[in-house]
Design an enzyme around this catalytic site. Structure first.
Site, PDB file in Angstrom:
ATOM      1  N   LYS A 130       0.866  -1.186   0.000  1.00  0.00           N
ATOM      2  CA  LYS A 130       0.000   0.000   0.000  1.00  0.00           C
ATOM      3  C   LYS A 130       0.896   1.228   0.000  1.00  0.00           C
ATOM      4  CE  LYS A 130      -4.464   1.095   0.297  1.00  0.00           C
ATOM      5  NZ  LYS A 130      -5.671   0.378  -0.138  1.00  0.00           N
ATOM      6  N   ASP A 170      -7.073   4.457  -4.402  1.00  0.00           N
ATOM      7  CA  ASP A 170      -7.678   4.340  -3.069  1.00  0.00           C
ATOM      8  C   ASP A 170      -8.262   5.722  -2.774  1.00  0.00           C
ATOM      9  OD1 ASP A 170      -7.884   2.465  -0.607  1.00  0.00           O
ATOM     10  OD2 ASP A 170      -7.120   4.279   0.297  1.00  0.00           O
TER      11      ASP A 170
END
Ligand code: NDP
Length: 449
Positions: A130, A170
């Site tokens: 991430k 995201d």
């Protein structure tokens, strides 16, 4: 959990907290997994012997870099970018990029850790990672967003690639931002490869990727209800957020006959007791994706009420689908939801429920779908985008949607396999263990590294 396991969990968490001070989100995510995995290790000593949990809670690497860019007035601005590569045991690192003013290393470590198990659950060969930056896209011009994305990719491009690490979107990163970053990656490497997912359809993107997280969450709800002989049709649903995930969860709920009565943004929530219509949803999509406006504008055109500074957990509903951000449902919210009739909680955002809320839902017998299972549809279709890029072909909408349904059903069934408890299913335990086992087997197979 017996006393020995409780003591093991405390000891494990004390060590983790000492090594990672002040990283509260990371501690929370690890504790949630460790609470299920540690008792499971009693019957699987090989994982304990190989220190698998200890290894998976220490990221393979964390990259942090300066992102320097120029705003429209010619001022030099500085942000911090990150990529947390948690584990590539079962495939290249895979996970989104978040641009939000509250991004910290702790937030990205929790997300990368969760992503490792989520990606494992999809059954596709993807590791967990991430990234992001503490950049606030709100109020920035299109050109400023473009310059920031290009500057961010300058710091990141050496560390990613189709066989190394494949980022996606995201919070704060949608198709527009992915395109700016992918364009810059392409320029720097002089290669057109599937190094990011969520791309535009004319340059390697997959159909349904935009819709997949929201659709997938509702497919998971459908599977959970069908197991109980029930259906989505007629359910009253409270959804938070009004971004990508919230929009497509709403669309799928409406399509399956449910009534979505709330949406929100960081300013407050709208309550529409008669249900948001398809026309209302189209307005929200235009408002949020093009005009970048506030959700309060909805009620001026379509009626309902706007509740400034509040979260949508105080309305009558059968199902709640938090789709905004982490820790947006606390213990009090959970009590309120149960009091208002909520019987299913679908975590479409990542870790939206605080531990007290999870405990309360369990005690109240609410069916609880944890994020690593419920929102895995997004990364699953990202995995399908990677496959299409490697094969240099594009599948149709029906083909991808069908594959998404099959993957969500398979994730549901794995949760049942590992989480069945009499007639009930502990979906949290099921997802934690099912996600862990596949990664753990790979870690053991590689030996000590
Ligand atoms: P978007 O940026 O498209 O939308 C985020 C929404 O949440 C916006 O409505 C935003 O309001 C609201 N929000 C963000 N931060 C806060 C906050 N601190 N308090 C209240 N509201 C907030 O993001 P996504 O829809 O893509 O992501 C939503 C969640 O889903 C995240 O947890 C993400 O990690 C998760 N997720 C997303 C996937 C994807 O494919 N996009 C895949 C898997 C999980 P505002 O507009 O006011 O900022």
């Amino acid at each position: 959990m017996d006393n020995t396991d409780e003591a093991r969990l405390d000891e494990f968490m004390q060590g983790l907290e000492r090594r990672n001070p002040n990283e509260h989100e990371f501690h929370q995510a690890v504790r949630e997994v460790a609470a299920d995995v540690i008792p499971f290790l009693d019957d699987h000593p090989e994982y304990r012997e190989h220190q698998v949990l200890e290894r998976l809670t220490e990221p393979d690497r964390i990259i942090a870099f300066r992102v320097c860019w120029e705003d429209d007035e010619g001022n030099v601005r500085v942000n911090r970018g990150y990529r947390v590569q948690n584990s590539n045991a079962i495939g290249p690192y895979k996970g989104g990029i978040r641009f939000h003013k509250e991004v910290t290393q702790s937030v990205l470590k929790f997300l990368a850790f969760e992503q490792t198990f989520k990606n494992s659950l999809t059954g596709l060969p993807m590791g967990g990672g991430k990234g992001g930056a503490d950049f606030n896209p709100k109020g920035k011009s299109q050109r400023e967003i473009m310059r920031f994305c290009q500057a961010f990719m300058h710091g990141l491009w050496r560390h990613i690639g189709p066989n190394t690490d494949v980022p996606a979107g995201d919070i704060g990163v949608g198709g527009r931002e992915v395109s700016y970053m992918f364009g810059e990656y392409k320029r720097l490497t002089n290669e057109f490869t599937g190094s990011m997912t969520g791309k535009g359809l004319s340059f390697g993107g997959s159909v349904i990727r935009t819709e997949s997280t929201g659709y997938g969450a509702v497919y998971f709800l459908k599977n959970m209800l069908e197991r109980k002989g029930d259906s989505v049709d007629g359910k009253v649903v409270a959804i938070s957020g009004s971004g990508n995930v919230a929009q497509y969860a709403t669309e799928k709920c409406i399509e399956l006959g449910a009534k979505v009565v709330t949406l929100s943004d960081s300013g407050g929530f709208i309550h529409v007791p008669d249900g948001i219509t398809s026309e209302g949803l189209r307005f929200v999509m235009d408002l949020k994706n093009k005009r970048r406006g506030r959700i309060s504008e909805f009620t001026e055109k379509f009626g309902g009420t706007y509740h400034e500074g509040e979260r949508p957990w105080s309305v009558d509903c059968d199902v709640a689908i938090p789709s905004a951000t982490q820790n947006e449902v606390n213990g009090e919210d959970a009590k309120s939801l149960v009091k208002h009739g909520c019987k299913s909680m679908i975590e479409a955002a990542n870790m939206p429920c605080e531990p007290e809320a999870v405990d309360h839902f369990k005690e109240a017998g609410v069916m609880f779908a944890p994020s690593k299972a419920a929102n895995a549809g997004g990364v699953a279709v990202s995995g399908l985008e990677m496959t299409q890029n490697s094969m240099r072909l594009s599948w149709s909408r029906d083909e991808v949607d069908e594959k998404l349904k099959v993957i969500m059903k398979s994730i549901h069934d794995k949760c049942v396999e590992y989480g069945q408890d009499g007639d009930d299913v502990d979906y949290l335990k099921g997802s934690n263990i099912a996600g862990f086992v596949k990664v753990a087997d790979a870690v053991v197979a590689y030996g000590v590294l």
